[in-house]
Design a protein around this motif. Structure first.
Motif, PDB file in Angstrom:
ATOM      1  N   SER A 106       0.846  -1.193   0.000  1.00 62.79           N
ATOM      2  CA  SER A 106       0.000   0.000   0.000  1.00 62.79           C
ATOM      3  C   SER A 106       0.882   1.242   0.000  1.00 62.79           C
ATOM      4  CB  SER A 106      -0.935  -0.011   1.202  1.00 62.79           C
ATOM      5  OG  SER A 106      -0.190   0.046   2.375  1.00 62.79           O
ATOM      6  N   SER A 107       2.140   1.100   0.403  1.00 62.33           N
ATOM      7  CA  SER A 107       3.038   2.266   0.435  1.00 62.33           C
ATOM      8  C   SER A 107       3.149   2.909  -0.950  1.00 62.33           C
ATOM      9  CB  SER A 107       4.422   1.843   0.925  1.00 62.33           C
ATOM     10  OG  SER A 107       4.320   1.311   2.216  1.00 62.33           O
ATOM     11  N   ALA A 108       3.321   2.080  -1.979  1.00 64.10           N
ATOM     12  CA  ALA A 108       3.407   2.639  -3.343  1.00 64.10           C
ATOM     13  C   ALA A 108       2.049   3.185  -3.778  1.00 64.10           C
ATOM     14  CB  ALA A 108       3.885   1.575  -4.313  1.00 64.10           C
ATOM     15  N   ILE A 212      -6.018  -1.394   4.771  1.00 63.10           N
ATOM     16  CA  ILE A 212      -4.971  -2.416   4.935  1.00 63.10           C
ATOM     17  C   ILE A 212      -5.272  -3.397   6.074  1.00 63.10           C
ATOM     18  CG2 ILE A 212      -3.539  -0.864   6.354  1.00 63.10           C
ATOM     19  CD1 ILE A 212      -1.069  -2.224   5.082  1.00 63.10           C
ATOM     20  N   TYR A 213      -6.021  -2.943   7.095  1.00 61.39           N
ATOM     21  CA  TYR A 213      -6.295  -3.862   8.215  1.00 61.39           C
ATOM     22  C   TYR A 213      -7.659  -4.546   8.081  1.00 61.39           C
ATOM     23  CZ  TYR A 213      -2.048  -2.073  10.180  1.00 61.39           C
ATOM     24  OH  TYR A 213      -0.721  -1.747  10.354  1.00 61.39           O
ATOM     25  N   HIS A 214      -8.272  -4.437   6.914  1.00 56.43           N
ATOM     26  CA  HIS A 214      -9.536  -5.169   6.730  1.00 56.43           C
ATOM     27  C   HIS A 214      -9.265  -6.667   6.841  1.00 56.43           C
ATOM     28  CE1 HIS A 214     -12.610  -2.208   4.923  1.00 56.43           C
ATOM     29  NE2 HIS A 214     -11.825  -1.596   5.786  1.00 56.43           N
ATOM     30  N   ASN A 236      -5.330  -1.067  -0.319  1.00 52.56           N
ATOM     31  CA  ASN A 236      -5.280  -2.274   0.508  1.00 52.56           C
ATOM     32  C   ASN A 236      -3.958  -3.001   0.245  1.00 52.56           C
ATOM     33  OD1 ASN A 236      -6.025  -4.494   2.154  1.00 52.56           O
ATOM     34  ND2 ASN A 236      -8.176  -4.207   1.612  1.00 52.56           N
ATOM     35  N   SER A 237      -3.744  -4.089   0.936  1.00 55.12           N
ATOM     36  CA  SER A 237      -2.411  -4.707   0.898  1.00 55.12           C
ATOM     37  C   SER A 237      -2.493  -6.167   1.321  1.00 55.12           C
ATOM     38  CB  SER A 237      -1.511  -3.952   1.876  1.00 55.12           C
ATOM     39  OG  SER A 237      -0.250  -4.557   1.972  1.00 55.12           O
ATOM     40  N   PHE A 238      -1.528  -6.938   0.869  1.00 57.32           N
ATOM     41  CA  PHE A 238      -1.399  -8.317   1.339  1.00 57.32           C
ATOM     42  C   PHE A 238      -0.550  -8.388   2.610  1.00 57.32           C
ATOM     43  CE2 PHE A 238      -2.711  -8.867  -3.009  1.00 57.32           C
ATOM     44  CZ  PHE A 238      -3.545  -9.973  -2.957  1.00 57.32           C
ATOM     45  N   SER A 239      -0.045  -7.226   3.063  1.00 54.45           N
ATOM     46  CA  SER A 239       0.923  -7.237   4.162  1.00 54.45           C
ATOM     47  C   SER A 239       0.366  -7.760   5.485  1.00 54.45           C
ATOM     48  CB  SER A 239       1.465  -5.823   4.407  1.00 54.45           C
ATOM     49  OG  SER A 239       2.333  -5.440   3.376  1.00 54.45           O
ATOM     50  N   LYS A 240      -0.845  -7.360   5.836  1.00 54.11           N
ATOM     51  CA  LYS A 240      -1.284  -7.598   7.216  1.00 54.11           C
ATOM     52  C   LYS A 240      -2.135  -8.864   7.334  1.00 54.11           C
ATOM     53  CE  LYS A 240       0.893  -3.816   7.984  1.00 54.11           C
ATOM     54  NZ  LYS A 240       1.711  -3.215   8.975  1.00 54.11           N
ATOM     55  N   TYR A 241      -3.351  -8.862   6.758  1.00 57.30           N
ATOM     56  CA  TYR A 241      -4.203 -10.046   6.902  1.00 57.30           C
ATOM     57  C   TYR A 241      -3.493 -11.285   6.348  1.00 57.30           C
ATOM     58  CZ  TYR A 241      -8.079 -13.311   6.480  1.00 57.30           C
ATOM     59  OH  TYR A 241      -8.867 -14.436   6.574  1.00 57.30           O
TER      60      TYR A 241
HETATM   61  C1  LIG Z   1      -2.145   2.041   8.312  1.00 58.40           C
HETATM   62  C2  LIG Z   1      -1.067   1.496   7.427  1.00 58.40           C
HETATM   63  N1  LIG Z   1      -1.131   1.732   6.114  1.00 58.40           N
HETATM   64  C3  LIG Z   1      -0.157   1.294   5.289  1.00 58.40           C
HETATM   65  C4  LIG Z   1       0.934   0.579   5.754  1.00 58.40           C
HETATM   66  C5  LIG Z   1       2.004   0.147   4.779  1.00 58.40           C
HETATM   67  O1  LIG Z   1       1.921  -1.202   4.462  1.00 58.40           O
HETATM   68  P1  LIG Z   1       2.472  -1.907   3.174  1.00 58.40           P
HETATM   69  O2  LIG Z   1       3.228  -0.938   2.353  1.00 58.40           O
HETATM   70  O3  LIG Z   1       3.307  -3.031   3.676  1.00 58.40           O
HETATM   71  O4  LIG Z   1       1.270  -2.405   2.417  1.00 58.40           O
HETATM   72  C6  LIG Z   1       1.024   0.291   7.114  1.00 58.40           C
HETATM   73  C7  LIG Z   1       2.180  -0.445   7.654  1.00 58.40           C
HETATM   74  O5  LIG Z   1       2.358  -0.634   8.819  1.00 58.40           O
HETATM   75  C8  LIG Z   1       0.006   0.773   7.968  1.00 58.40           C
HETATM   76  O6  LIG Z   1       0.032   0.546   9.291  1.00 58.40           O
END
Ligand SMILES: Cc1ncc(COP(=O)(O)O)c(C=O)c1O
Length: 390
Positions: A106-108, A212-214, A236-241
Motif C-alpha cells: 500500500s506504500s506505493a 490495509i487492516y480489513h 489495501n495490501s497483502f501485508s497484514k491479513y
Molecule cells: C495504516 C497502514 N497503512 C499502510 C501501511 C504500509 O503497508 P504496506 O506498504 O506493507 O502495504 C502500514 C504499515 O504498517 C500501515 O500501518
C-alpha cells in the motif's frame, strides 16, 4: 575533495521527512539481543506468522519454472480479477477488475494516489494520531498535510464536522482515513463512514480509504468505502491479513477516471510490480482458512491484553476494534513516552512504540503495543511490565 562533494550534493528540502523514532527502539532491542537478551517485540507492526502455504508454494513453483519478467503495468489480469472477486465475497459488491491496480504494497499506492489526485500545494487532511508516512509522503510530494486532531470521544476518527471546519479555513483537496486504524486499532462504524464520505464528496474533497487492516476486525465487520462511493480511492495490501509484509504487494480500487493516470504513473515509476509477488498473492487469496486461524490468535492476544493491562495500571485504553494494535495512555507513569519506552525496553526487554511517531502533539502521553505475536508472549509481557511498574 569531500568538501567539494558536500557542496555539490545537498539533499532536497522535500527529502527532509522525519525518521521513525521506533527505529531507535528497534536498534536498542537489537543490541539487547546481540548481548543474548530475549526481547518481546511489540513495537513493529507486522505479523509473526508466515504467508499462506498456498502463496509460498506458488512462489516456489514460479521460481523453479524459471523466467520472471515484467508484467502488465496494473498487474497480472488473473490477479486483478481475483481481487475484484474478493469484493463480491467479502463485501457483496461488484468491482470491475479494470478498476483494480496492483501496487508495491500500500506504500506505493499512496504515492500513486497522491500523484494522480493532487497538485503540489494541495491541502489533504489526515488524522492525528495516524500512520506517519501519510503526512511524510504528502510533504515529500509538495502537498500540505492538514493534521486533524482526534480524541477518544470519536474513537480517534475524523468526523464530518471536523473535516468541514478545516475545509472552511482553506479548501481541502483530499482526506485520507484508515479503519481499522494504526496506531489506535479503532474502527469507524458504517454510518459514520457513510456520513464522512458524503460530507467530503459534497465539497469536492477526494476520499482515500486505507483498508490495509480489513479482515482483522473483531468488534464489527469493516465496511469498504468502495461500497459507499465509486469516486473513493481504496488502498489495501497483502501485508497484514495475509502476513506478506516482505513480499511488498498491495492494490488499489480506483475511480474509473483515475485508471489511466495511475497506469501511466506506475509504468514510469516502476514498470510493474514484482511478478513473483503477484503470483504468490494470487495464490494467497485461496489461503483464507489458514489466515483466519492466525486472526484467531490475534483475538486471543487482544483478550489477554485487555484483561491484563488494566490490572497492571494501564486503565486508559480505548475499545480495540481491529488491526493488532492497542494505544495506551501512559501519562500516569511518565511525561514522555519516548523515555518511558526506552526505559521499559532496557529494564523489561519488552519493546513498544512511543506515541510521538504517530502524533507529534499528544503522542508523548501514549505508547502503541502491537499484539501480533503469540499468546505466551502477551502473558509474559504483562508479567514483565507489571513487575517493573510495581
Ligand atoms: C495504516 C497502514 N497503512 C499502510 C501501511 C504500509 O503497508 P504496506 O506498504 O506493507 O502495504 C502500514 C504499515 O504498517 C500501515 O500501518
Amino acid at each position: 575533495m569531500l568538501d567539494v562533494a558536500r557542496r555539490l550534493i545537498t539533499p532536497s528540502l522535500r527529502s527532509e521527512v522525519p525518521a521513525f523514532m521506533v527505529m531507535d527502539v528497534m536498534a536498542a532491542a537489537a543490541r539487547i539481543e546481540e548481548d543474548g537478551g530475549r526481547v518481546i517485540h511489540m513495537e513493529v507492526g507486522q505479523p509473526a506468522a508466515p504467508a499462506p502455504t498456498s502463496a509460498i508454494e506458488a512462489a516456489r513453483a514460479a521460481l523453479v519454472s524459471g523466467r520472471l519478467g515484467y508484467t502488465e503495468t496494473l498487474g497480472i489480469p488473473s490477479l486483478r480479477a481475483r481481487i475484484a472477486r474478493q469484493y463480491r465475497d467479502s463485501y457483496d459488491i461488484d468491482v470491475d477488475p479494470q478498476r483494480v491496480a496492483v501496487t508495491t504494497g500500500s506504500s506505493a499506492a499512496f504515492i500513486l494516489a497522491f500523484l494522480a489526485l493532487f497538485e503540489s500545494g494541495d491541502r489533504v487532511a489526515v488524522a492525528l494520531p495516524g500512520y506517519p508516512p501519510y503526512r511524510h509522503i504528502l510533504s515529500a510530494l509538495g502537498c500540505k498535510p492538514v493534521l486533524i486532531e482526534t480524541t477518544q470521544t470519536t474513537r480517534w476518527a475524523i468526523t464530518p464536522d471536523m473535516l468541514l471546519a478545516e475545509h472552511r479555513k482553506a479548501p481541502l483537496k483530499g482526506v485520507l482515513i484508515a479503519s481499522p486504524a494504526n496506531p489506535t486499532g479503532t474502527m469507524i462504524q458504517v454510518q459514520a463512514l457513510r456520513d464522512l464520505v458524503a460530507a467530503a464528496e459534497s465539497e469536492g474533497i477526494s476520499f482515500i480509504s486505507d483498508e490495509i487492516y480489513h479482515g482483522l476486525d473483531y468488534a464489527f465487520p469493516a465496511e469498504t468505502a468502495a461500497k459507499l462511493s465509486e469516486s473513493a480511492v481504496i488502498i489495501n495490501s497483502f501485508s497484514k491479513y495475509f502476513c506478506m509484509t516482505g513480499w511488498r504487494i498491495g492494490w488499489m480500487v480506483l475511480p474509473v477516471a483515475l485508471i489511466r493516470s495511475v497506469e501511466r504513473l506506475q509504468g514510469n515509476l516502476a514498470i510493474s510490480v514484482s511478478a513473483l509477488s503477484q503470483i504468490a498473492a494470487l495464490a494467497a487469496l485461496d489461503g483464507r482458512v489458514e489466515m483466519e486461524a492466525v486472526k484467531h490468535g490475534y483475538e486471543e492476544n487482544r483478550r489477554i491484553l485487555l484483561a491484563g493491562l488494566p490490572k497492571i495500571g494501564f486503565e486508559k485504553i480505548l475499545p480495540v476494534d481491529g488491526a493488532f494494535y492497542l494505544y495506551a495512555d501512559v501519562s500516569r507513569f511518565c511525561t514522555d513516552s519516548y523515555e518511558f519506552a526506552k526505559r521499559m525496553l532496557a529494564q523489561t526487554h519488552v519493546a513498544v512504540t512511543p506515541g510521538v511517531d504517530f502524533d507529534p502533539l499528544h503522542g508523548r502521553h501514549f505508547i502503541r503495543l502491537c499484539y501480533a505475536g503469540s499468546p505466551e508472549e502477551m502473558h509474559e509481557a504483562l508479567e514483565r511490565i507489571g513487575a517493573w511498574l510495581e
